[in-house]
Design a protein around this motif. Structure first.
Motif, PDB file in Angstrom:
ATOM      1  N   GLU A  10      -4.335  -3.605   0.363  1.00 45.49           N
ATOM      2  CA  GLU A  10      -4.266  -2.357   0.745  1.00 45.49           C
ATOM      3  C   GLU A  10      -3.658  -2.257   2.349  1.00 45.49           C
ATOM      4  O   GLU A  10      -3.002  -1.233   2.571  1.00 45.49           O
ATOM      5  CB  GLU A  10      -5.607  -1.600   0.699  1.00 45.49           C
TER       6      GLU A  10
ATOM      7  N   SER B 174       3.468   1.340  -9.800  1.00 44.92           N
ATOM      8  CA  SER B 174       2.770   0.368  -9.919  1.00 44.92           C
ATOM      9  C   SER B 174       2.194  -0.022 -11.443  1.00 44.92           C
ATOM     10  O   SER B 174       2.224   0.831 -12.164  1.00 44.92           O
ATOM     11  CB  SER B 174       1.365   0.785  -9.218  1.00 44.92           C
TER      12      SER B 174
ATOM     13  N   GLU C 285      -0.669   0.007   3.648  1.00 49.37           N
ATOM     14  CA  GLU C 285      -0.890   1.041   5.062  1.00 49.37           C
ATOM     15  C   GLU C 285      -0.121   0.537   6.293  1.00 49.37           C
ATOM     16  O   GLU C 285       0.525   1.506   6.537  1.00 49.37           O
ATOM     17  CB  GLU C 285      -2.417   0.774   5.417  1.00 49.37           C
TER      18      GLU C 285
ATOM     19  N   GLN D 214      -3.906   5.094  -7.500  1.00 43.73           N
ATOM     20  CA  GLN D 214      -4.350   6.614  -7.382  1.00 43.73           C
ATOM     21  C   GLN D 214      -5.471   6.617  -6.167  1.00 43.73           C
ATOM     22  O   GLN D 214      -5.484   7.509  -5.257  1.00 43.73           O
ATOM     23  CB  GLN D 214      -5.035   7.011  -8.555  1.00 43.73           C
ATOM     24  N   GLN D 215      -6.038   5.307  -6.304  1.00 41.18           N
ATOM     25  CA  GLN D 215      -7.259   5.351  -4.993  1.00 41.18           C
ATOM     26  C   GLN D 215      -6.673   5.137  -3.755  1.00 41.18           C
ATOM     27  O   GLN D 215      -7.291   5.780  -2.930  1.00 41.18           O
ATOM     28  CB  GLN D 215      -8.232   4.024  -5.549  1.00 41.18           C
ATOM     29  N   VAL D 216      -5.657   4.236  -3.557  1.00 42.19           N
ATOM     30  CA  VAL D 216      -5.233   4.032  -2.377  1.00 42.19           C
ATOM     31  C   VAL D 216      -4.146   4.874  -1.840  1.00 42.19           C
ATOM     32  O   VAL D 216      -4.255   5.437  -0.681  1.00 42.19           O
ATOM     33  CB  VAL D 216      -4.295   2.731  -2.308  1.00 42.19           C
TER      34      VAL D 216
ATOM     35  N   ASP E 289      -0.940  -0.882 -11.892  1.00 35.05           N
ATOM     36  CA  ASP E 289      -2.355  -0.709 -11.747  1.00 35.05           C
ATOM     37  C   ASP E 289      -2.443   0.666 -11.069  1.00 35.05           C
ATOM     38  O   ASP E 289      -2.739   1.133 -10.108  1.00 35.05           O
ATOM     39  CB  ASP E 289      -2.893  -1.657 -10.663  1.00 35.05           C
ATOM     40  N   LYS E 290      -2.331   1.287 -12.081  1.00 33.65           N
ATOM     41  CA  LYS E 290      -2.171   3.178 -11.885  1.00 33.65           C
ATOM     42  C   LYS E 290      -3.661   3.621 -11.182  1.00 33.65           C
ATOM     43  O   LYS E 290      -3.502   4.267 -10.226  1.00 33.65           O
ATOM     44  CB  LYS E 290      -1.954   3.754 -12.814  1.00 33.65           C
ATOM     45  N   ASP E 291      -4.714   2.986 -11.657  1.00 33.95           N
ATOM     46  CA  ASP E 291      -5.806   3.519 -11.076  1.00 33.95           C
ATOM     47  C   ASP E 291      -6.365   2.992  -9.597  1.00 33.95           C
ATOM     48  O   ASP E 291      -6.509   3.758  -8.797  1.00 33.95           O
ATOM     49  CB  ASP E 291      -7.141   2.776 -11.914  1.00 33.95           C
ATOM     50  N   TRP E 292      -5.785   1.857  -9.212  1.00 34.66           N
ATOM     51  CA  TRP E 292      -5.590   1.265  -7.946  1.00 34.66           C
ATOM     52  C   TRP E 292      -4.892   2.215  -7.157  1.00 34.66           C
ATOM     53  O   TRP E 292      -5.147   2.514  -5.949  1.00 34.66           O
ATOM     54  CB  TRP E 292      -5.297  -0.078  -7.778  1.00 34.66           C
TER      55      TRP E 292
ATOM     56  N   GLY F  17      -3.313   8.169  -3.673  1.00 39.27           N
ATOM     57  CA  GLY F  17      -3.754   9.407  -4.104  1.00 39.27           C
ATOM     58  C   GLY F  17      -3.874  10.653  -3.153  1.00 39.27           C
ATOM     59  O   GLY F  17      -3.550  11.800  -3.607  1.00 39.27           O
ATOM     60  N   GLU F  18      -4.552  10.208  -2.225  1.00 36.12           N
ATOM     61  CA  GLU F  18      -4.849  11.364  -1.021  1.00 36.12           C
ATOM     62  C   GLU F  18      -3.648  11.717  -0.109  1.00 36.12           C
ATOM     63  O   GLU F  18      -3.663  12.674   0.804  1.00 36.12           O
ATOM     64  CB  GLU F  18      -6.133  11.009  -0.290  1.00 36.12           C
TER      65      GLU F  18
END
Length: 293
Positions: free
Chosen positions: A179, A202, A183, A209-211, A204-207, A213-214
């Motif tokens: 991550e 990606s 960044e 979204q977490q990284v 790994d869409k969950d990862w 998504g905001e």
């Protein structure tokens, strides 16, 4: 005659096609593919089975026939029994990749050649770059629903972020980008590009979204845009102006196909965990390399 062993996914196969075309052009001969490694479905732990993927460009299989393949081996029964360890009929005709970086000795090879390797350097196909750019054009129609996304990518300061996790997490060979890597890469882009929009592709869409998504200027691209054999995904990535990529041949080709002038490309410092694999001829000098950790 040139025969190239096909192995790996779409990005790897593109490198193998490129060297086959380059060698055949230089030697004024035809070239074919050995599909047997792709066709093998023997059980292997932590292994991702692959198929012939170059048809997304409308390229034919160029499948070498049994007689052609047998001419490179001391015993044609190898074609039926993969477990038998056999020598080569004519060792000078078989060229196995000796190391990852560019091997200049290959330019002196002559005759009927069987190429076994990944050949991941643009130096291998400098003589056919223009032809490759014409041939490596995806012929699969754009996925329904991707048209608006493609137009948005083309009409802004688009930055492709490609995240590769998936199978990289289950083996010790590849170095997974952290991550922190993304960044730092995003921070660099924001300092050097006016109003960037980050398009995140990606596995790994969950990862993702977490990284990401905001982020107000990030678009998480869903699986509906992957397309047949990820061809639509490659097309969308290649439409971007700038790139943050992982240690992935698929992402490497997206940059190459984009063929953008004065673009910013950020790639990881560590491509493989084993430092003996030298990537100096894979990653162009003008790319910016950041630590994976």
């Amino acid at each position: 005659m040139i025969v190239v062993k096909l192995q790996g996914g779409l990005g790897n196969q593109m490198f193998q096609y490129a060297i086959g075309k380059a060698m055949a052009t230089r030697l004024h001969c035809s070239f074919y593919f050995d599909h047997r490694f792709l066709d093998d479905r023997s059980a292997n732990a932590n292994w991702t089975f692959r198929t012939f993927d170059l048809d997304v460009f409308g390229l034919p299989e160029r499948r070498a026939d049994t007689q052609t393949l047998a001419s490179f081996f001391s015993n044609s029964s190898w074609l039926k029994n993969k477990g038998v360890q056999l020598g080569w009929l004519k060792p000078n005709q078989v060229i196995k990749e000796r190391h990852f970086h560019y091997d200049g000795h290959l330019q002196y090879a002559r005759g009927h050649l069987y190429l076994d390797g990944y050949w991941q350097s643009p130096k291998y196909f400098e003589n056919v770059q223009d032809e490759l750019r014409k041939e490596l054009r995806i012929v699969i129609p754009t996925e329904p629903g991707s048209g608006d996304l493609l137009n948005r990518i083309r009409n802004c300061n688009s930055v492709c972020i490609n995240v590769r996790r998936g199978d990289f997490l289950s083996n010790s060979f590849h170095a997974v980008c952290s991550e922190n890597y993304f960044e730092n890469a995003i921070s660099y882009m924001q300092k050097n590009i006016s109003d960037p929009i980050f398009f995140v592709f990606s596995d790994d869409k969950d990862w993702a979204q977490q990284v990401f998504g905001e982020m107000g200027n990030a678009v998480i691209v869903g699986e509906i845009h992957d397309g047949l054999k990820y061809s639509n995904k490659l097309m969308l990535m290649a439409a971007c102006k700038h790139f943050i990529i992982p240690n992935s041949s698929f992402a490497w080709w997206a940059v190459w196909l984009a063929n953008q002038k004065d673009n910013i490309v950020i790639a990881p410092q560590t491509w493989f965990n084993d430092p003996a694999w030298d990537t100096r001829d894979l990653v162009p000098e003008h790319w910016i390399r950041l630590t994976n950790a």
